[in-house]
Design a protein around this motif. Structure first.
Motif, mmCIF file in Angstrom:
data_model
loop_
_atom_site.group_PDB
_atom_site.id
_atom_site.type_symbol
_atom_site.label_atom_id
_atom_site.label_comp_id
_atom_site.label_asym_id
_atom_site.label_seq_id
_atom_site.Cartn_x
_atom_site.Cartn_y
_atom_site.Cartn_z
ATOM 1 N N GLN A 46 37.983 59.996 2.777
ATOM 2 C CA GLN A 46 36.546 59.776 2.894
ATOM 3 C C GLN A 46 35.857 61.080 2.476
ATOM 4 O OE1 GLN A 46 35.107 56.812 4.020
ATOM 5 N NE2 GLN A 46 37.177 55.989 4.014
ATOM 6 N N ARG A 47 34.935 60.996 1.537
ATOM 7 C CA ARG A 47 34.210 62.181 1.084
ATOM 8 C C ARG A 47 32.720 61.903 1.080
ATOM 9 N NH1 ARG A 47 38.157 64.447 -3.236
ATOM 10 N NH2 ARG A 47 39.584 65.504 -1.817
ATOM 11 N N THR A 48 31.955 62.941 1.335
ATOM 12 C CA THR A 48 30.504 62.830 1.298
ATOM 13 C C THR A 48 30.022 63.089 -0.125
ATOM 14 O OG1 THR A 48 30.363 63.598 3.575
ATOM 15 C CG2 THR A 48 28.347 63.708 2.269
ATOM 16 N N HIS A 49 29.266 62.149 -0.651
ATOM 17 C CA HIS A 49 28.716 62.279 -1.998
ATOM 18 C C HIS A 49 27.689 63.412 -1.990
ATOM 19 C CE1 HIS A 49 26.469 61.217 -5.647
ATOM 20 N NE2 HIS A 49 27.574 60.593 -6.024
ATOM 21 N N THR A 52 23.867 61.871 -2.825
ATOM 22 C CA THR A 52 23.276 60.888 -1.913
ATOM 23 C C THR A 52 23.521 61.208 -0.444
ATOM 24 O OG1 THR A 52 25.254 59.486 -1.879
ATOM 25 C CG2 THR A 52 23.612 59.062 -3.625
ATOM 26 N N GLY A 53 24.542 62.014 -0.160
ATOM 27 C CA GLY A 53 24.890 62.319 1.223
ATOM 28 C C GLY A 53 25.646 61.200 1.923
#
Length: 72
Positions: A46-49, A52-53
């Motif tokens: 899981q990664r934070t874009h 866009t956050g």
């Protein structure tokens, strides 16, 4: 793809270490390029874009020297 092949050729001549890349789940175009280059699935994260956050699932992929050299 041609530029990536040249970079991967150079990398595996200089360093035998595996490379890790990945793509957002559902981004089939990016996946197809990585598969064409010989990358194999290596798990999901899981990664934070950054823009866009939003948290998005990504498929990690790995390419090692022996797989690179065995490609057609």
């Amino acid at each position: 793809t041609e530029a990536a092949i040249a970079v991967l050729d150079w990398h595996f001549r200089v360093d035998r270490g595996a490379l890790v890349s990945g793509h957002a789940i559902g981004n089939d175009r990016s996946r197809n390029v990585l598969v064409k280059l010989g990358f194999r699935d290596a798990g999901r994260v899981q990664r934070t874009h950054q823009i866009t956050g939003k948290v998005r699932e990504q498929q990690l992929m790995e390419l090692n020297a022996s797989d690179w050299e065995a490609r057609p």
